[in-house]
Write a protein that holds these residues in place. Structure first.
Motif, PDB file in Angstrom:
ATOM      1  N   LYS A 179      36.500  -9.307   3.511  1.00  0.00           N
ATOM      2  CA  LYS A 179      35.800 -10.310   2.706  1.00  0.00           C
ATOM      3  C   LYS A 179      34.861  -9.627   1.730  1.00  0.00           C
ATOM      4  N   ARG A 180      34.399 -10.397   0.780  1.00  0.00           N
ATOM      5  CA  ARG A 180      33.433  -9.915  -0.195  1.00  0.00           C
ATOM      6  C   ARG A 180      32.059 -10.406   0.236  1.00  0.00           C
ATOM      7  N   VAL A 181      31.077  -9.490   0.247  1.00  0.00           N
ATOM      8  CA  VAL A 181      29.731  -9.832   0.699  1.00  0.00           C
ATOM      9  C   VAL A 181      28.714  -9.499  -0.385  1.00  0.00           C
ATOM     10  N   VAL A 182      27.591 -10.202  -0.357  1.00  0.00           N
ATOM     11  CA  VAL A 182      26.499  -9.961  -1.304  1.00  0.00           C
ATOM     12  C   VAL A 182      25.552  -8.940  -0.687  1.00  0.00           C
ATOM     13  N   VAL A 183      25.167  -7.944  -1.478  1.00  0.00           N
ATOM     14  CA  VAL A 183      24.210  -6.942  -1.021  1.00  0.00           C
ATOM     15  C   VAL A 183      23.049  -6.886  -2.015  1.00  0.00           C
ATOM     16  N   PHE A 184      21.887  -6.510  -1.503  1.00  0.00           N
ATOM     17  CA  PHE A 184      20.697  -6.358  -2.330  1.00  0.00           C
ATOM     18  C   PHE A 184      20.187  -4.941  -2.159  1.00  0.00           C
ATOM     19  N   LYS A 185      19.958  -4.261  -3.267  1.00  0.00           N
ATOM     20  CA  LYS A 185      19.392  -2.917  -3.240  1.00  0.00           C
ATOM     21  C   LYS A 185      18.011  -2.980  -3.888  1.00  0.00           C
ATOM     22  N   PRO A 186      16.953  -2.799  -3.112  1.00  0.00           N
ATOM     23  CA  PRO A 186      15.610  -2.849  -3.688  1.00  0.00           C
ATOM     24  C   PRO A 186      15.351  -1.642  -4.587  1.00  0.00           C
ATOM     25  N   SER A 187      14.537  -1.850  -5.614  1.00  0.00           N
ATOM     26  CA  SER A 187      14.164  -0.752  -6.505  1.00  0.00           C
ATOM     27  C   SER A 187      13.156   0.144  -5.795  1.00  0.00           C
ATOM     28  N   LEU A 229      18.902 -19.800  -9.725  1.00  0.00           N
ATOM     29  CA  LEU A 229      19.748 -19.606  -8.548  1.00  0.00           C
ATOM     30  C   LEU A 229      21.210 -19.891  -8.860  1.00  0.00           C
ATOM     31  N   SER A 230      21.464 -20.902  -9.666  1.00  0.00           N
ATOM     32  CA  SER A 230      22.833 -21.225 -10.071  1.00  0.00           C
ATOM     33  C   SER A 230      23.443 -20.089 -10.885  1.00  0.00           C
ATOM     34  N   THR A 231      22.683 -19.538 -11.807  1.00  0.00           N
ATOM     35  CA  THR A 231      23.158 -18.427 -12.631  1.00  0.00           C
ATOM     36  C   THR A 231      23.440 -17.198 -11.783  1.00  0.00           C
ATOM     37  N   ILE A 232      22.558 -16.894 -10.836  1.00  0.00           N
ATOM     38  CA  ILE A 232      22.768 -15.756  -9.940  1.00  0.00           C
ATOM     39  C   ILE A 232      24.053 -15.963  -9.127  1.00  0.00           C
ATOM     40  N   THR A 233      24.230 -17.147  -8.584  1.00  0.00           N
ATOM     41  CA  THR A 233      25.415 -17.450  -7.787  1.00  0.00           C
ATOM     42  C   THR A 233      26.692 -17.317  -8.598  1.00  0.00           C
ATOM     43  N   GLN A 234      26.705 -17.880  -9.799  1.00  0.00           N
ATOM     44  CA  GLN A 234      27.892 -17.809 -10.654  1.00  0.00           C
ATOM     45  C   GLN A 234      28.200 -16.371 -11.053  1.00  0.00           C
ATOM     46  N   THR A 235      27.183 -15.598 -11.359  1.00  0.00           N
ATOM     47  CA  THR A 235      27.374 -14.204 -11.759  1.00  0.00           C
ATOM     48  C   THR A 235      27.960 -13.383 -10.613  1.00  0.00           C
ATOM     49  N   LEU A 236      27.427 -13.570  -9.405  1.00  0.00           N
ATOM     50  CA  LEU A 236      27.940 -12.842  -8.254  1.00  0.00           C
ATOM     51  C   LEU A 236      29.357 -13.289  -7.892  1.00  0.00           C
ATOM     52  N   ALA A 237      29.649 -14.573  -8.066  1.00  0.00           N
ATOM     53  CA  ALA A 237      30.991 -15.084  -7.785  1.00  0.00           C
ATOM     54  C   ALA A 237      32.031 -14.445  -8.703  1.00  0.00           C
ATOM     55  N   LYS A 238      31.624 -14.108  -9.932  1.00  0.00           N
ATOM     56  CA  LYS A 238      32.529 -13.441 -10.873  1.00  0.00           C
ATOM     57  C   LYS A 238      32.681 -11.954 -10.549  1.00  0.00           C
ATOM     58  N   GLY A 239      31.838 -11.434  -9.667  1.00  0.00           N
ATOM     59  CA  GLY A 239      31.898 -10.025  -9.309  1.00  0.00           C
ATOM     60  C   GLY A 239      30.976  -9.149 -10.137  1.00  0.00           C
ATOM     61  N   ASP A 240      30.130  -9.758 -10.961  1.00  0.00           N
ATOM     62  CA  ASP A 240      29.195  -9.002 -11.791  1.00  0.00           C
ATOM     63  C   ASP A 240      27.920  -8.676 -11.006  1.00  0.00           C
ATOM     64  N   LYS A 241      27.187  -7.695 -11.500  1.00  0.00           N
ATOM     65  CA  LYS A 241      25.951  -7.233 -10.874  1.00  0.00           C
ATOM     66  C   LYS A 241      24.753  -7.819 -11.620  1.00  0.00           C
ATOM     67  N   ILE A 242      23.690  -8.112 -10.885  1.00  0.00           N
ATOM     68  CA  ILE A 242      22.447  -8.597 -11.480  1.00  0.00           C
ATOM     69  C   ILE A 242      21.368  -7.566 -11.174  1.00  0.00           C
ATOM     70  N   GLN A 243      20.764  -7.020 -12.215  1.00  0.00           N
ATOM     71  CA  GLN A 243      19.755  -5.985 -12.052  1.00  0.00           C
ATOM     72  C   GLN A 243      18.426  -6.475 -12.608  1.00  0.00           C
ATOM     73  N   LEU A 244      17.411  -6.521 -11.767  1.00  0.00           N
ATOM     74  CA  LEU A 244      16.065  -6.931 -12.152  1.00  0.00           C
ATOM     75  C   LEU A 244      15.165  -5.700 -12.048  1.00  0.00           C
ATOM     76  N   LEU A 245      14.841  -5.109 -13.188  1.00  0.00           N
ATOM     77  CA  LEU A 245      14.054  -3.880 -13.196  1.00  0.00           C
ATOM     78  C   LEU A 245      12.723  -4.078 -12.475  1.00  0.00           C
ATOM     79  N   GLY A 246      12.381  -3.126 -11.637  1.00  0.00           N
ATOM     80  CA  GLY A 246      11.144  -3.197 -10.878  1.00  0.00           C
ATOM     81  C   GLY A 246      11.263  -4.021  -9.611  1.00  0.00           C
ATOM     82  N   PHE A 247      12.404  -4.678  -9.405  1.00  0.00           N
ATOM     83  CA  PHE A 247      12.602  -5.495  -8.206  1.00  0.00           C
ATOM     84  C   PHE A 247      13.802  -5.014  -7.411  1.00  0.00           C
TER      85      PHE A 247
END
Length: 90
Positions: A74-82, A29-47
């Motif tokens: 503002k900047r918001v977090v979005v989730f796109k399901p696979s 969760l910490s890694t996900i938060t830090q990555t999103l705070a930097k503006g990077d995308k997190i992609q989990l294949l199949g999820f």
């Protein structure tokens, strides 16, 4: 399902100790938060994918009195399901 229920469910399936799994979950969760705070995308294949998007300033209305208010950008977090996740949830 809340965090405690999630921890217990995954911990039992993975056959891990509570302490080890809680530390691993905090790290994830910490890694996900830090990555999103930097503006990077997190992609989990199949999820799916987590990313941030800019939401522009806009006008809104106060539901109590109908007065017009300014909603700032503002900047918001979005989730796109696979597609795989979408089809399993159907």
């Amino acid at each position: 399902m809340n965090k405690t229920e999630l921890v217990n469910s995954v911990r039992e399936k993975a056959n891990l100790s509570l302490k080890n799994f809680e530390e691993a979950l905090k790290a994830v969760l910490s890694t996900i938060t830090q990555t999103l705070a930097k503006g990077d995308k997190i992609q989990l294949l199949g999820f799916g994918a987590f990313e941030t998007k800019e939401r522009g300033a806009r006008k809104g209305r106060n539901p109590q009195n109908g007065a017009e208010i300014k909603i700032s950008a503002k900047r918001v977090v979005v989730f796109k399901p696979s597609n795989a996740l979408k089809s399993r949830v159907k």
